[in-house]
Design an enzyme around this catalytic site. Structure first.
Site, PDB file in Angstrom:
ATOM      1  N   ASP A  45       0.828  -1.199   0.000  1.00 29.82           N
ATOM      2  CA  ASP A  45       0.000   0.000   0.000  1.00 29.82           C
ATOM      3  C   ASP A  45       0.872   1.262   0.000  1.00 29.82           C
ATOM      4  O   ASP A  45       0.589   2.226  -0.715  1.00 29.82           O
ATOM      5  CB  ASP A  45      -0.903  -0.050   1.249  1.00 29.82           C
ATOM      6  CG  ASP A  45      -1.928   1.043   1.225  1.00 29.82           C
ATOM      7  OD1 ASP A  45      -2.745   1.048   0.280  1.00 29.82           O
ATOM      8  OD2 ASP A  45      -1.887   1.918   2.116  1.00 29.82           O
ATOM      9  N   LYS A  55       1.331   4.483  -2.816  1.00 28.58           N
ATOM     10  CA  LYS A  55       1.363   5.920  -2.513  1.00 28.58           C
ATOM     11  C   LYS A  55       2.643   6.545  -3.080  1.00 28.58           C
ATOM     12  O   LYS A  55       2.624   7.654  -3.615  1.00 28.58           O
ATOM     13  CB  LYS A  55       1.279   6.151  -1.003  1.00 28.58           C
ATOM     14  CG  LYS A  55      -0.114   5.768  -0.466  1.00 28.58           C
ATOM     15  CD  LYS A  55      -0.180   5.811   1.025  1.00 28.58           C
ATOM     16  CE  LYS A  55      -1.568   5.392   1.511  1.00 28.58           C
ATOM     17  NZ  LYS A  55      -1.636   5.105   2.923  1.00 28.58           N
TER      18      LYS A  55
END
Ligand code: ADP
Ligand code: ASP
Ligand code: MG
Length: 916
Positions: free
Chosen positions: A772, A776
């Site tokens: 994750d 980003k």
């Protein structure tokens, strides 16, 4: 047509004769009054005609004054004129209200112009249509009209007044029956036959009103304006008043009826040959204005069913505001372009005497109404004129554009005049003209029903030029509407058209033709008819700072989606949040028109969803989810200028539609990282489209939830700075874990605590894997201009290799203590060096790469000072080279993520014209 019917002697001094309606000699009027047109007004072929009306009239009007001075008619400010529209006299109770208003006006002299009872004129036109199409139901339709007037009179009158009114009514109805019978036999009604018939509504309403006023003890006389007003027919929709002749008629009438309260018929008049005619549809306003000019009255009050002139048709724009004042020119432009609250020609007779017109609502006497006068009232008093250079908007539907095009037109004198000569010959009404300076094409708008004749006539006239190729085509574009922006202040304000066109572009509305007069009192655009209301709302909300209505579809009402819905609900209840963020008063709101789609069911309402009950409604009324249908439903509303889809899923399939949605002009807002971290090529395509189009794509909540990470990065770049490095703790979970991994605590303990406190995904490995964070990092890298794929980012996976395959999250947690030693050693090493461990993402713009890894930071480094689950992001740029620019705060959780999405929604609203 020869007509002789059983017509009895008329109480109105008119009788029917062969061929046409003529008057008998009893009016004593000369057979032909020298036709003197007070103002040589032709219906303007050029849309901004009013700018050419001289501020004072030519010498001709002097003779009017002289002649009036000789007469007995008292003129001047002791006269007050009222005009009551059809709805004001729509039934007996309303007529009662009118009587009260007339009596309460304490002016010395009053002249009251009255329209037919509401719908009566339409019914009368319908009688003529029925008769000429040989439909004998005109007989029963006439009975209905009779009954309507009879029952109203019975309600209001008694004794002699009632008897006298009913006798006249029956007399008229008998005459009409005969006349309609003749029309029925002939299968055709001439314009004068038709005018004679349709004018009866006013004859009846005026007589009724004057009888009721008399009944209440006020001396009052009714005036049949056919024996006073003289007009010269210009076209089937237009007449020019003969002011001199009318003034003589008025003097004569007054010498015989010297009354202080006069109830005059609106709408009807006579030709110089004394043939009954009308001032054409909605002409009663014009009647009142002519009377006011002849009497040099103090004021005209036009009573209707709305509080005044609105900034746009209130039936189409619910947020329209009442305009306190309008100049004559502005009122003319508004009404010419479709604000049918006032007949466009009403201003013309009164402007030379500076007679103010006040528009008021008979149903709301507390509303002050709109004043129309030479200069709109002191700007300080008129908030609208202070804030908006555009006073109002109006639209005309059912138009077609005609485009005459060809290279042979350039530099050939007389082409335009030949074109418009043809248009004039077929009697069509040109509403707007636009010609490019290349003279390559002339484009103009005419009523849809006239376009075929115009196009045929043009093709016939230019047959040779078309054959020789000098003209390439006479093209017709059907189904158009005109949208006009009107305001005198537009003339001195730069940027008005830019704002107007950008509002249209943002609503994805294609403009087909444009015209702006050099007076700059209006800008006129032609749009597709079905997009006209949407266009009107888009521009209205842009200039009037009214609510910006956005059709909003929320996809994925899971944790973030439902939190967003709660936040929207609270905003709707309090209105505070948005007002506060926008820093504006209570006007500063968006209103949303909401639909919700989940993965299994969706909720498609015709009206916006009730946010306080959406869950129950979705349960009851939800239908099977179908994304295509959902999008069509949200975007298919032609009245809401803007659509936004808010993707609250984490789904790449939903994200794969963004491109298509943006292409359709749909705005997209999302916390979903899939589109921006997916394949580079698709990402680049999406961003290129976004830059080209007026559709917005906002994704602030993809990094750092509600923290301004993306916007900070974008504004750094937009101001010409250069990103060198972005480094940060992007995971709330991993921030919590390492902030608490101190002293003798075991790593697995901290992970379990994070899970129990709800900081982790259901399976903590989804956080610890770093995937994750990598998404980003790739989003920020691409935003900084790096062309990287997700696979280019090396990721340090904190899940020990052997545990990556264990079955469940719980199993993983049970086995994790076996690996605590490894992490403990790393932590100890760091601690001994005066450092802490932090799991960070890095974008290295200088070396064009990125990484996600566990790094060590000195204990005084900002990253080491973190607490809870805060995110921290440091931007090192050329300007922020020594000390990075730091954004820090809570960066995970449904509340702040939904808050980030919400702030994107507000940003969108302000881009679309809501107050900022
Ligand atoms: P009347 O019968 O009193 O002459 P009209 O029907 O001719 O009334 O005109 C009033 C209507 O004009 C209003 O009911 C309203 O719906 C419509 N209208 C259109 N545009 C505007 C506008 N800009 N401001 C006010 N009313 C408008
Ligand atoms: N009664 C006429 C019409 O409906 C005139 C008016 O009301 O202004 O057109
Ligand atoms: Mg009207």
């Amino acid at each position: 047509m020869a007509f002789s019917g059983p017509v009895s002697a008329s109480p109105y001094s008119y009788k029917c004769a062969s061929g046409a309606l003529t008057c008998d000699a009893s009016s004593n009027r000369k057979a032909k009054v020298t036709s003197f047109s007070f103002l040589p007004f032709q219906h303007p072929p050029i849309y901004n005609f009013i700018s050419h009306v001289p501020s004072s009239y030519p010498s001709a009007d002097v003779s009017v004054d002289e002649s009036l001075e000789k007469g007995q008619l008292p003129k001047g400010h002791n006269w007050s004129i009222h005009k009551f529209g059809g709805t004001c006299v729509g039934n007996s109770q309303r007529i009662g209200n009118v009587v009260e208003i007339v009596i309460k006006d304490d002016s010395e002299r009053k002249l009251v112009v009255v329209s037919a009872m509401s719908k009566v004129t339409d019914m009368m036109y319908d009688l003529v249509d029925k008769a000429q199409s040989r439909d004998d139901s005109y007989v029963s339709a006439l009975e209905t009209i009779l009954d309507k007037h009879k029952s109203t009179a019975i309600d209001l009158l008694d004794g002699d007044e009632l008897a006298s009114f009913l006798s006249r009514l029956h007399y008229d109805i008998n005459n009409l029956k005969a006349m309609l019978r003749a029309i029925y036999i002939a299968g055709h009604a001439t314009e004068s036959f038709s005018d004679f018939v349709v004018g009866h509504g006013e004859l009846w309403s005026a007589q009724m009103l004057s009888s009721v006023i008399r009944k209440s003890g006020v001396d009052c006389t009714w005036m049949d304006t056919r024996s006073v007003l003289i007009v010269n027919p210009v076209s089937s929709t237009l007449v020019d008043p003969d002011y001199l002749g009318s003034e003589k008629g008025l003097e004569k009438w007054f010498s015989e009826n010297p009354s202080k309260t006069i109830i005059a018929t609106g709408f009807i008049a006579s030709t110089p040959q004394n043939i009954p005619t009308t001032l054409k549809r909605d002409g009663s306003d014009f009647s009142a204005a002519i009377m006011a000019a002849l009497l040099r009255a103090r004021q005209i009050t036009i009573w209707t069913d709305v509080d005044g002139v609105y900034s746009a048709d209130p039936r189409k724009v619910s947020e329209a505001v009442i305009l306190k004042t309008l100049s004559y020119q502005e009122a003319w432009e508004m009404s010419y372009f479709g604000a049918n609250v006032l007949h466009p020609r009403t201003m013309i007779p009164v402007m030379q005497y500076d007679i103010p017109i006040v528009i008021r609502n008979i149903f709301n006497l507390s509303a002050p109404g709109t004043i129309i006068c030479r200069h709109s009232v002191s700007e300080n008093e008129d908030r609208q004129s202070l804030e908006s250079p555009v006073k109002g908007f109006a639209t005309i539907d059912n138009l077609a554009l005609v485009n005459v095009e060809g290279t042979g037109m350039a530099g050939v004198p007389g082409t335009a005049s030949a074109i418009f000569g043809v248009v004039k010959d077929v009697g069509a009404n040109v509403i707007m003209i636009s010609q490019a300076s290349s003279e390559h094409s002339v484009c103009f708008a005419v009523p849809e029903k006239e376009v075929k004749v115009v196009a045929d006539a043009l093709e016939a006239r230019f047959q040779q030029a078309l054959g020789a190729g000098r003209l390439s085509q006479v093209a017709v574009i059907p189904n158009c509407s005109i949208l006009a922006a009107v305001g005198q202040k537009m003339a001195s304000t730069p940027g008005v058209s830019a704002t107007l066109f950008s509002a249209l572009a943002k609503a994805n509305i294609n403009v087909r033709a444009i015209a702006q007069g050099c007076s700059e009192y209006n800008i006129t655009v032609v749009v597709k008819r079905e997009e006209c209301v949407k266009a009107l709302r888009a521009v209205h909300s842009r200039f009037y700072l009214s609510r910006t209505t956005i059709a909003m579809g929320i996809i994925g009402p899971g944790l973030i989606g439902s939190t967003l819905l709660d936040q929207l609900r609270d905003q709707v209840l309090l209105d505070l949040l948005i007002s506060h963020i926008h820093g504006s008063g209570p006007q500063g709101k968006i209103s949303h028109d909401l639909r919700i789609a989940g993965s299994r069911t969706m909720l498609l309402n015709e009206t916006s969803i009730d946010l306080s009950r959406w869950k129950e409604v979705q349960k009851d009324k939800g239908e099977k989810a179908d994304l295509r249908k959902f999008v069509q439903h949200v975007h298919g509303n032609h009245f809401i200028p803007n659509t936004v889809l808010v993707d609250c899923t984490a789904d790449s399939e939903v994200a794969s539609h963004y491109y298509d949605w943006l292409r359709q002009g749909i705005h997209v807002i999302t916390p979903n990282k899939k589109a921006n971290s997916g394949p580079l090529e698709q990402y680049l395509k999406l961003r290129a489209l976004q830059r080209q189009s007026y559709a917005h794509y906002f994704y602030e909540a993809t990094v750092g939830a509600g923290l301004p990470v993306i916007t900070t990065l974008q504004s750094v770049l937009e101001t010409g700075d250069k990103i060198l490095r972005v480094e940060g703790i992007f995971s709330g979970t991993l921030s919590f874990i390492f902030n608490n991994f101190i002293g003798a605590r075991a790593f697995s303990d901290v992970v379990r605590e994070a899970k129990e406190a709800g900081y982790t995904e259901p399976d903590p490995r989804d956080d610890l894997s770093g995937a994750d964070v990598a998404r980003k990092v790739i989003i920020l890298a691409r935003e900084s201009g790096l062309k990287l794929e997700l696979s280019d980012i090396p990721v340090e996976n904190l899940v020990p290799e052997p545990l990556r395959v264990s079955a469940s999250g719980e199993e993983f947690l049970q086995q994790l203590p076996q690996f605590d030693q490894l992490m403990a050693e790393k932590q100890q090493d760091a601690s001994e060096a005066g450092e802490v461990l932090r799991y960070v993402g890095v974008v290295d713009a200088v070396n064009q790469n990125g990484a996600v890894e566990l790094r060590r930071y000195k204990k005084d480094h900002p990253f080491a000072q973190l607490s809870g689950s805060d995110n921290i992001i440091a931007f090192t740029t050329e300007r922020y080279a020594k000390q990075p620019l730091i954004v820090r705060g809570p960066g995970a959780g449904a509340e702040v993520t939904a808050g980030g999405v919400f702030s994107d929604v507000l940003r969108l609203a302000s881009y679309l014209g809501a107050p900022s």
